[in-house]
Design a protein around this motif. Structure first.
Motif, short mmCIF file in Angstrom:
data_model
loop_
_atom_site.label_atom_id
_atom_site.label_comp_id
_atom_site.label_asym_id
_atom_site.label_seq_id
_atom_site.Cartn_x
_atom_site.Cartn_y
_atom_site.Cartn_z
N LYS B 166 0.85 -1.19 0.00
CA LYS B 166 0.00 0.00 0.00
C LYS B 166 0.89 1.25 0.00
O LYS B 166 1.85 1.33 0.77
N VAL B 167 0.59 2.21 -0.87
CA VAL B 167 1.34 3.48 -0.88
C VAL B 167 0.36 4.60 -0.62
O VAL B 167 -0.71 4.64 -1.22
N SER B 168 0.71 5.54 0.27
CA SER B 168 -0.17 6.68 0.48
C SER B 168 0.67 7.95 0.50
O SER B 168 1.89 7.92 0.62
N ARG B 169 -0.01 9.08 0.33
CA ARG B 169 0.66 10.38 0.33
C ARG B 169 -0.03 11.22 1.39
O ARG B 169 -1.26 11.18 1.51
N ILE B 170 0.74 11.96 2.21
CA ILE B 170 0.10 12.80 3.22
C ILE B 170 -0.80 13.82 2.53
O ILE B 170 -0.53 14.24 1.41
N ALA B 171 -1.89 14.23 3.22
CA ALA B 171 -2.88 15.10 2.60
C ALA B 171 -2.33 16.50 2.37
O ALA B 171 -1.50 16.99 3.13
N SER B 172 -2.79 17.08 1.30
CA SER B 172 -2.41 18.43 0.94
C SER B 172 -3.68 19.28 1.03
O SER B 172 -4.74 18.85 0.61
N THR B 187 -3.18 25.18 -3.63
CA THR B 187 -3.56 24.59 -2.35
C THR B 187 -5.08 24.55 -2.20
O THR B 187 -5.65 23.55 -1.74
N LEU B 188 -5.75 25.64 -2.62
CA LEU B 188 -7.22 25.69 -2.51
C LEU B 188 -7.85 24.58 -3.36
O LEU B 188 -8.78 23.90 -2.92
N LEU B 189 -7.30 24.37 -4.56
CA LEU B 189 -7.81 23.33 -5.45
C LEU B 189 -7.60 21.95 -4.82
O LEU B 189 -8.51 21.11 -4.79
N ARG B 190 -6.39 21.74 -4.27
CA ARG B 190 -6.10 20.46 -3.61
C ARG B 190 -7.06 20.20 -2.46
O ARG B 190 -7.52 19.09 -2.25
N ALA B 191 -7.34 21.27 -1.69
CA ALA B 191 -8.22 21.14 -0.54
C ALA B 191 -9.63 20.74 -1.00
O ALA B 191 -10.31 19.93 -0.36
N LEU B 192 -10.05 21.32 -2.14
CA LEU B 192 -11.36 21.01 -2.68
C LEU B 192 -11.42 19.56 -3.16
O LEU B 192 -12.35 18.81 -2.84
N ARG B 195 -11.66 16.91 -0.40
CA ARG B 195 -12.70 17.13 0.61
C ARG B 195 -13.25 15.81 1.13
O ARG B 195 -13.26 14.80 0.41
N LYS B 196 -13.69 15.87 2.38
CA LYS B 196 -14.22 14.65 3.01
C LYS B 196 -15.68 14.84 3.37
O LYS B 196 -16.07 15.90 3.87
N GLU B 197 -16.48 13.78 3.20
CA GLU B 197 -17.89 13.87 3.56
C GLU B 197 -17.99 13.87 5.09
O GLU B 197 -17.29 13.12 5.76
#
Lengths: 198, 198
Positions: B166-172, B187-192, B195-197
Protein backbone atom coordinates in the motif's frame (compact mmCIF):
# COMPACT_ATOMS: atom_id res chain seq x y z
CA UNK A 1 11.87 13.59 24.58
CA UNK A 2 15.01 14.35 22.61
CA UNK A 3 14.21 14.38 18.92
CA UNK A 4 17.80 14.85 17.78
CA UNK A 5 20.86 12.95 18.91
CA UNK A 6 22.87 14.71 21.62
CA UNK A 7 25.52 16.25 19.36
CA UNK A 8 22.90 17.68 17.03
CA UNK A 9 20.80 19.17 19.80
CA UNK A 10 23.92 20.58 21.49
CA UNK A 11 24.86 22.23 18.22
CA UNK A 12 21.35 23.62 17.69
CA UNK A 13 21.35 24.91 21.27
CA UNK A 14 24.70 26.67 20.85
CA UNK A 15 23.70 28.20 17.53
CA UNK A 16 20.34 29.46 18.75
CA UNK A 17 22.11 31.46 21.48
CA UNK A 18 23.73 33.64 18.77
CA UNK A 19 22.14 37.05 18.10
CA UNK A 20 19.52 37.04 15.33
CA UNK A 21 19.46 33.24 15.15
CA UNK A 22 16.12 31.73 16.18
CA UNK A 23 15.40 28.07 16.72
CA UNK A 24 14.39 27.45 13.09
CA UNK A 25 17.49 29.09 11.63
CA UNK A 26 19.64 27.31 14.22
CA UNK A 27 18.26 24.00 12.90
CA UNK A 28 18.89 25.07 9.32
CA UNK A 29 22.47 26.14 10.08
CA UNK A 30 23.11 22.96 12.10
CA UNK A 31 22.05 20.73 9.19
CA UNK A 32 24.12 22.84 6.83
CA UNK A 33 27.14 22.21 9.09
CA UNK A 34 26.38 18.47 9.30
CA UNK A 35 26.38 18.31 5.51
CA UNK A 36 29.59 20.33 5.10
CA UNK A 37 32.86 18.66 4.11
CA UNK A 38 34.73 17.87 7.37
CA UNK A 39 37.55 20.35 6.69
CA UNK A 40 35.07 23.21 6.16
CA UNK A 41 33.38 22.43 9.48
CA UNK A 42 36.69 22.32 11.30
CA UNK A 43 37.82 25.58 9.72
CA UNK A 44 34.61 27.21 10.98
CA UNK A 45 35.24 25.80 14.47
CA UNK A 46 38.85 26.96 14.48
CA UNK A 47 37.94 30.44 13.16
CA UNK A 48 35.74 30.78 16.24
CA UNK A 49 38.35 29.63 18.74
CA UNK A 50 41.21 31.51 17.02
CA UNK A 51 39.34 34.78 16.98
CA UNK A 52 38.24 34.43 20.59
CA UNK A 53 41.75 33.41 21.75
CA UNK A 54 43.86 35.92 19.83
CA UNK A 55 41.82 39.04 19.42
CA UNK A 56 42.35 41.65 22.12
CA UNK A 57 41.89 45.37 22.68
CA UNK A 58 44.37 47.84 21.17
CA UNK A 59 46.23 49.41 24.12
CA UNK A 60 45.70 52.91 22.75
CA UNK A 61 42.24 53.09 21.18
CA UNK A 62 40.63 49.84 22.50
CA UNK A 63 39.47 48.57 19.15
CA UNK A 64 39.53 44.79 18.70
CA UNK A 65 42.77 43.72 17.00
CA UNK A 66 45.34 40.93 16.99
CA UNK A 67 48.23 43.28 17.81
CA UNK A 68 49.14 45.21 20.95
CA UNK A 69 48.68 48.50 19.09
CA UNK A 70 46.24 48.43 16.15
CA UNK A 71 47.36 49.33 12.59
CA UNK A 72 45.53 52.69 12.74
CA UNK A 73 47.16 53.79 16.00
CA UNK A 74 50.60 52.63 14.85
CA UNK A 75 50.33 54.22 11.38
CA UNK A 76 52.32 57.44 10.96
CA UNK A 77 49.97 58.62 8.21
CA UNK A 78 47.14 59.25 10.66
CA UNK A 79 46.66 62.52 12.47
CA UNK A 80 46.93 61.65 16.17
CA UNK A 81 45.62 65.08 17.15
CA UNK A 82 42.08 64.28 16.03
CA UNK A 83 40.27 61.51 17.92
CA UNK A 84 36.90 60.12 16.84
CA UNK A 85 34.99 58.50 19.71
CA UNK A 86 32.87 55.52 18.60
CA UNK A 87 30.85 52.90 20.46
CA UNK A 88 32.44 49.79 19.04
CA UNK A 89 34.85 48.37 16.46
CA UNK A 90 32.09 47.99 13.88
CA UNK A 91 31.47 51.74 13.96
CA UNK A 92 35.20 52.33 13.48
CA UNK A 93 35.13 50.01 10.47
CA UNK A 94 32.08 51.83 9.07
CA UNK A 95 34.10 55.08 9.02
CA UNK A 96 37.26 53.36 7.76
CA UNK A 97 35.27 52.04 4.79
CA UNK A 98 34.39 55.64 3.89
CA UNK A 99 38.15 56.13 3.61
CA UNK A 100 38.15 59.91 4.12
CA UNK A 101 38.85 60.20 7.83
CA UNK A 102 42.53 60.68 8.61
CA UNK A 103 42.48 60.98 12.38
CA UNK A 104 42.54 58.19 14.95
CA UNK A 105 39.77 56.59 17.01
CA UNK A 106 38.80 55.84 20.55
CA UNK A 107 36.49 52.86 20.98
CA UNK A 108 34.32 53.07 24.11
CA UNK A 109 33.14 49.46 23.82
CA UNK A 110 29.70 50.42 25.00
CA UNK A 111 27.61 53.42 26.00
CA UNK A 112 26.48 54.71 29.35
CA UNK A 113 23.14 53.15 30.23
CA UNK A 114 21.96 53.88 33.77
CA UNK A 115 18.93 51.59 33.32
CA UNK A 116 21.29 48.64 32.86
CA UNK A 117 23.73 49.94 35.46
CA UNK A 118 26.41 50.88 32.91
CA UNK A 119 28.07 54.03 34.18
CA UNK A 120 31.04 56.11 32.98
CA UNK A 121 33.51 53.70 34.61
CA UNK A 122 32.19 50.70 32.70
CA UNK A 123 33.18 52.05 29.28
CA UNK A 124 36.63 53.24 28.15
CA UNK A 125 36.14 56.87 29.22
CA UNK A 126 38.98 57.13 31.75
CA UNK A 127 41.33 55.96 28.99
CA UNK A 128 39.94 58.65 26.65
CA UNK A 129 40.65 61.40 29.18
CA UNK A 130 44.17 60.02 29.70
CA UNK A 131 44.75 60.38 25.95
CA UNK A 132 43.48 63.97 26.06
CA UNK A 133 46.35 64.88 28.40
CA UNK A 134 48.57 64.51 25.33
CA UNK A 135 48.56 66.79 22.27
CA UNK A 136 44.96 66.66 20.98
CA UNK A 137 43.21 69.34 18.88
CA UNK A 138 39.73 67.89 18.39
CA UNK A 139 37.47 65.15 19.68
CA UNK A 140 34.72 64.09 17.24
CA UNK A 141 31.92 62.27 19.03
CA UNK A 142 30.43 59.62 16.74
CA UNK A 143 28.36 57.56 19.16
CA UNK A 144 25.07 56.30 17.72
CA UNK A 145 22.07 58.56 17.54
CA UNK A 146 20.20 56.55 20.20
CA UNK A 147 19.20 57.72 23.67
CA UNK A 148 22.26 56.04 25.20
CA UNK A 149 24.56 57.30 22.44
CA UNK A 150 23.31 60.87 22.84
CA UNK A 151 23.58 60.74 26.64
CA UNK A 152 27.15 59.45 26.39
CA UNK A 153 27.96 62.20 23.87
CA UNK A 154 26.58 64.87 26.20
CA UNK A 155 28.50 63.47 29.17
CA UNK A 156 31.78 63.45 27.25
CA UNK A 157 31.18 66.97 25.88
CA UNK A 158 30.56 68.35 29.35
CA UNK A 159 33.84 66.95 30.64
CA UNK A 160 35.97 67.99 27.65
CA UNK A 161 34.67 71.57 27.18
CA UNK A 162 36.54 73.02 30.21
CA UNK A 163 39.87 71.65 28.90
CA UNK A 164 39.64 73.92 25.82
CA UNK A 165 39.90 71.01 23.36
CA UNK A 166 37.48 71.36 20.44
CA UNK A 167 34.58 68.90 20.69
CA UNK A 168 32.23 68.14 17.79
CA UNK A 169 29.37 65.76 17.12
CA UNK A 170 28.74 64.10 13.74
CA UNK A 171 25.72 65.63 11.97
CA UNK A 172 22.28 64.17 12.45
CA UNK A 173 19.73 64.53 9.63
CA UNK A 174 18.09 62.95 6.62
CA UNK A 175 20.21 60.06 5.22
CA UNK A 176 21.34 60.45 1.62
CA UNK A 177 18.73 58.81 -0.62
CA UNK A 178 16.21 59.00 2.24
CA UNK A 179 12.59 59.73 1.42
CA UNK A 180 11.27 62.53 3.65
CA UNK A 181 7.87 60.90 4.16
CA UNK A 182 9.49 57.75 5.60
CA UNK A 183 11.69 59.57 8.08
CA UNK A 184 10.80 60.00 11.76
CA UNK A 185 9.93 63.38 13.22
CA UNK A 186 12.98 63.77 15.46
CA UNK A 187 15.30 63.26 12.48
CA UNK A 188 13.32 65.77 10.40
CA UNK A 189 13.57 68.31 13.21
CA UNK A 190 17.32 67.71 13.54
CA UNK A 191 17.75 68.12 9.80
CA UNK A 192 15.87 71.44 9.94
CA UNK A 193 17.87 72.71 12.92
CA UNK A 194 21.13 71.69 11.31
CA UNK A 195 20.33 73.31 7.92
CA UNK A 196 23.19 74.99 6.07
CA UNK A 197 23.07 78.18 4.03
CA UNK A 198 23.81 77.54 0.37
CA UNK B 1 42.41 47.23 2.55
CA UNK B 2 41.55 44.93 5.44
CA UNK B 3 39.40 46.75 7.93
CA UNK B 4 39.41 43.97 10.50
CA UNK B 5 42.38 42.01 11.80
CA UNK B 6 42.84 38.64 10.09
CA UNK B 7 41.19 36.49 12.76
CA UNK B 8 38.12 38.71 12.82
CA UNK B 9 37.72 38.81 9.05
CA UNK B 10 38.28 35.03 8.83
CA UNK B 11 35.53 34.55 11.39
CA UNK B 12 33.17 36.94 9.56
CA UNK B 13 33.92 35.15 6.28
CA UNK B 14 33.19 31.72 7.75
CA UNK B 15 29.98 32.89 9.38
CA UNK B 16 28.65 34.63 6.29
CA UNK B 17 28.87 31.36 4.36
CA UNK B 18 26.16 29.90 6.62
CA UNK B 19 22.61 29.79 5.24
CA UNK B 20 20.51 32.84 6.12
CA UNK B 21 23.49 34.76 7.49
CA UNK B 22 24.33 37.86 5.44
CA UNK B 23 27.43 40.01 5.85
CA UNK B 24 25.81 42.32 8.42
CA UNK B 25 24.56 39.47 10.62
CA UNK B 26 27.93 37.72 10.24
CA UNK B 27 29.59 40.85 11.68
CA UNK B 28 27.06 40.99 14.49
CA UNK B 29 27.55 37.32 15.37
CA UNK B 30 31.35 37.65 15.12
CA UNK B 31 31.40 40.53 17.62
CA UNK B 32 29.04 38.61 19.86
CA UNK B 33 31.51 35.71 19.81
CA UNK B 34 34.48 38.03 20.49
CA UNK B 35 32.68 39.34 23.56
CA UNK B 36 31.67 35.90 24.84
CA UNK B 37 33.42 34.33 27.85
CA UNK B 38 36.23 32.12 26.48
CA UNK B 39 34.63 28.88 27.63
CA UNK B 40 31.36 29.73 25.86
CA UNK B 41 33.23 30.38 22.61
CA UNK B 42 35.14 27.12 22.90
CA UNK B 43 31.98 25.17 23.66
CA UNK B 44 30.42 26.61 20.49
CA UNK B 45 33.50 25.62 18.49
CA UNK B 46 33.54 22.12 19.93
CA UNK B 47 29.80 21.64 19.38
CA UNK B 48 30.47 22.28 15.69
CA UNK B 49 33.39 19.87 15.41
CA UNK B 50 31.79 17.19 17.62
CA UNK B 51 28.58 17.19 15.62
CA UNK B 52 30.40 17.06 12.30
CA UNK B 53 32.79 14.31 13.51
CA UNK B 54 30.34 12.03 15.27
CA UNK B 55 27.03 12.33 13.52
CA UNK B 56 26.41 9.78 10.78
CA UNK B 57 23.54 8.20 8.90
CA UNK B 58 21.47 5.47 10.56
CA UNK B 59 22.20 2.27 8.65
CA UNK B 60 18.50 1.45 8.33
CA UNK B 61 16.60 4.69 7.76
CA UNK B 62 19.47 7.13 6.95
CA UNK B 63 18.48 9.78 9.44
CA UNK B 64 21.34 11.69 11.07
CA UNK B 65 22.23 10.12 14.40
CA UNK B 66 25.21 9.36 16.63
CA UNK B 67 24.52 5.62 16.69
CA UNK B 68 24.81 2.93 14.02
CA UNK B 69 21.06 2.33 14.21
CA UNK B 70 18.95 5.31 15.32
CA UNK B 71 16.71 5.11 18.45
CA UNK B 72 13.54 4.95 16.30
CA UNK B 73 14.76 2.02 14.17
CA UNK B 74 16.07 0.16 17.22
CA UNK B 75 12.94 0.74 19.33
CA UNK B 76 10.65 -2.27 19.64
CA UNK B 77 7.65 -0.05 20.25
CA UNK B 78 7.60 1.16 16.65
CA UNK B 79 5.71 -0.61 13.89
CA UNK B 80 8.38 -1.63 11.37
CA UNK B 81 5.72 -2.52 8.80
CA UNK B 82 4.81 1.11 8.14
CA UNK B 83 7.52 3.30 6.61
CA UNK B 84 7.17 7.06 6.20
CA UNK B 85 9.42 8.46 3.47
CA UNK B 86 10.71 11.98 4.24
CA UNK B 87 13.23 14.28 2.58
CA UNK B 88 15.49 14.96 5.54
CA UNK B 89 16.00 14.52 9.27
CA UNK B 90 14.23 17.80 10.04
CA UNK B 91 11.04 16.45 8.45
CA UNK B 92 11.33 13.30 10.54
CA UNK B 93 11.69 15.45 13.66
CA UNK B 94 8.64 17.51 12.64
CA UNK B 95 6.53 14.32 12.64
CA UNK B 96 8.17 12.99 15.82
CA UNK B 97 7.16 16.20 17.59
CA UNK B 98 3.53 15.48 16.70
CA UNK B 99 4.03 12.26 18.67
CA UNK B 100 1.22 10.28 17.05
CA UNK B 101 3.08 8.38 14.35
CA UNK B 102 4.10 4.89 15.46
CA UNK B 103 5.77 3.55 12.32
CA UNK B 104 9.36 4.02 11.22
CA UNK B 105 10.95 6.38 8.70
CA UNK B 106 13.09 6.38 5.61
CA UNK B 107 15.09 9.56 5.06
CA UNK B 108 15.91 10.19 1.39
CA UNK B 109 18.38 12.98 2.19
CA UNK B 110 17.23 14.95 -0.83
CA UNK B 111 14.72 14.89 -3.66
CA UNK B 112 15.07 14.09 -7.31
CA UNK B 113 15.85 17.27 -9.21
CA UNK B 114 16.72 16.71 -12.88
CA UNK B 115 17.52 20.44 -13.32
CA UNK B 116 20.35 20.08 -10.80
CA UNK B 117 21.31 16.63 -12.05
CA UNK B 118 19.99 14.84 -8.95
CA UNK B 119 18.51 11.53 -10.15
CA UNK B 120 17.03 8.50 -8.33
CA UNK B 121 20.51 7.14 -7.62
CA UNK B 122 21.61 10.28 -5.78
CA UNK B 123 19.06 9.93 -2.99
CA UNK B 124 18.46 6.91 -0.71
CA UNK B 125 15.93 5.21 -3.00
CA UNK B 126 17.80 1.96 -3.63
CA UNK B 127 17.99 1.51 0.15
CA UNK B 128 14.23 2.11 0.43
CA UNK B 129 13.47 -0.63 -2.12
CA UNK B 130 15.83 -2.98 -0.27
CA UNK B 131 13.79 -2.39 2.87
CA UNK B 132 10.57 -3.12 0.98
CA UNK B 133 11.82 -6.65 0.28
CA UNK B 134 11.18 -7.31 3.99
CA UNK B 135 7.77 -7.40 5.67
CA UNK B 136 6.20 -4.02 4.88
CA UNK B 137 2.47 -3.17 4.82
CA UNK B 138 2.42 0.51 3.90
CA UNK B 139 4.68 3.25 2.60
CA UNK B 140 3.54 6.79 3.49
CA UNK B 141 5.16 9.37 1.25
CA UNK B 142 5.75 12.61 3.16
CA UNK B 143 8.07 14.49 0.83
CA UNK B 144 7.47 18.24 0.70
CA UNK B 145 4.70 19.66 -1.43
CA UNK B 146 7.18 21.29 -3.84
CA UNK B 147 7.71 20.40 -7.51
CA UNK B 148 10.70 18.22 -6.60
CA UNK B 149 8.92 16.64 -3.64
CA UNK B 150 5.86 15.82 -5.75
CA UNK B 151 7.96 14.42 -8.60
CA UNK B 152 9.87 12.22 -6.16
CA UNK B 153 6.57 11.06 -4.63
CA UNK B 154 5.21 10.14 -8.06
CA UNK B 155 8.40 8.28 -8.99
CA UNK B 156 8.35 6.24 -5.78
CA UNK B 157 4.62 5.49 -6.12
CA UNK B 158 5.09 4.20 -9.66
CA UNK B 159 7.78 1.76 -8.55
CA UNK B 160 6.01 0.52 -5.43
CA UNK B 161 2.51 0.01 -6.88
CA UNK B 162 3.38 -3.20 -8.80
CA UNK B 163 4.76 -4.82 -5.62
CA UNK B 164 1.27 -4.71 -4.02
CA UNK B 165 2.47 -2.76 -0.99
CA UNK B 166 0.00 0.00 0.00
CA UNK B 167 1.34 3.48 -0.88
CA UNK B 168 -0.17 6.68 0.48
CA UNK B 169 0.66 10.38 0.33
CA UNK B 170 0.10 12.80 3.22
CA UNK B 171 -2.88 15.10 2.60
CA UNK B 172 -2.41 18.43 0.94
CA UNK B 173 -4.83 21.27 1.77
CA UNK B 174 -5.52 24.37 3.85
CA UNK B 175 -3.30 24.48 6.97
CA UNK B 176 -5.13 24.56 10.31
CA UNK B 177 -5.61 28.19 11.30
CA UNK B 178 -5.06 29.23 7.68
CA UNK B 179 -7.04 32.09 6.23
CA UNK B 180 -8.57 31.10 2.88
CA UNK B 181 -7.93 34.46 1.26
CA UNK B 182 -4.20 34.19 1.96
CA UNK B 183 -3.80 30.71 0.50
CA UNK B 184 -2.53 30.05 -3.01
CA UNK B 185 -4.78 28.64 -5.72
CA UNK B 186 -3.11 25.27 -6.06
CA UNK B 187 -3.56 24.59 -2.35
CA UNK B 188 -7.22 25.69 -2.51
CA UNK B 189 -7.81 23.33 -5.45
CA UNK B 190 -6.10 20.46 -3.61
CA UNK B 191 -8.22 21.14 -0.54
CA UNK B 192 -11.36 21.01 -2.68
CA UNK B 193 -10.35 17.82 -4.45
CA UNK B 194 -9.42 16.17 -1.15
CA UNK B 195 -12.70 17.13 0.61
CA UNK B 196 -14.22 14.65 3.01
CA UNK B 197 -17.89 13.87 3.56
CA UNK B 198 -18.99 14.79 7.09
Amino acid sequence: MEYYSKQISDLIGELSSLPGVGSKSAQRIAFHILNMPKDRASSLASAISNARENVKFCKTCFTLTDQDICPICSSNKRNKKVIMVVEDTRDLVAYEKVGKYEGVYHVLNGTMNPMQGIGPNDIRLKELFERLEGDVDEVIIATNSTTEGEATAMYITKLIKPTGIKVSRIASGVPVGGDLECIDEVTLLRALEGRKEL
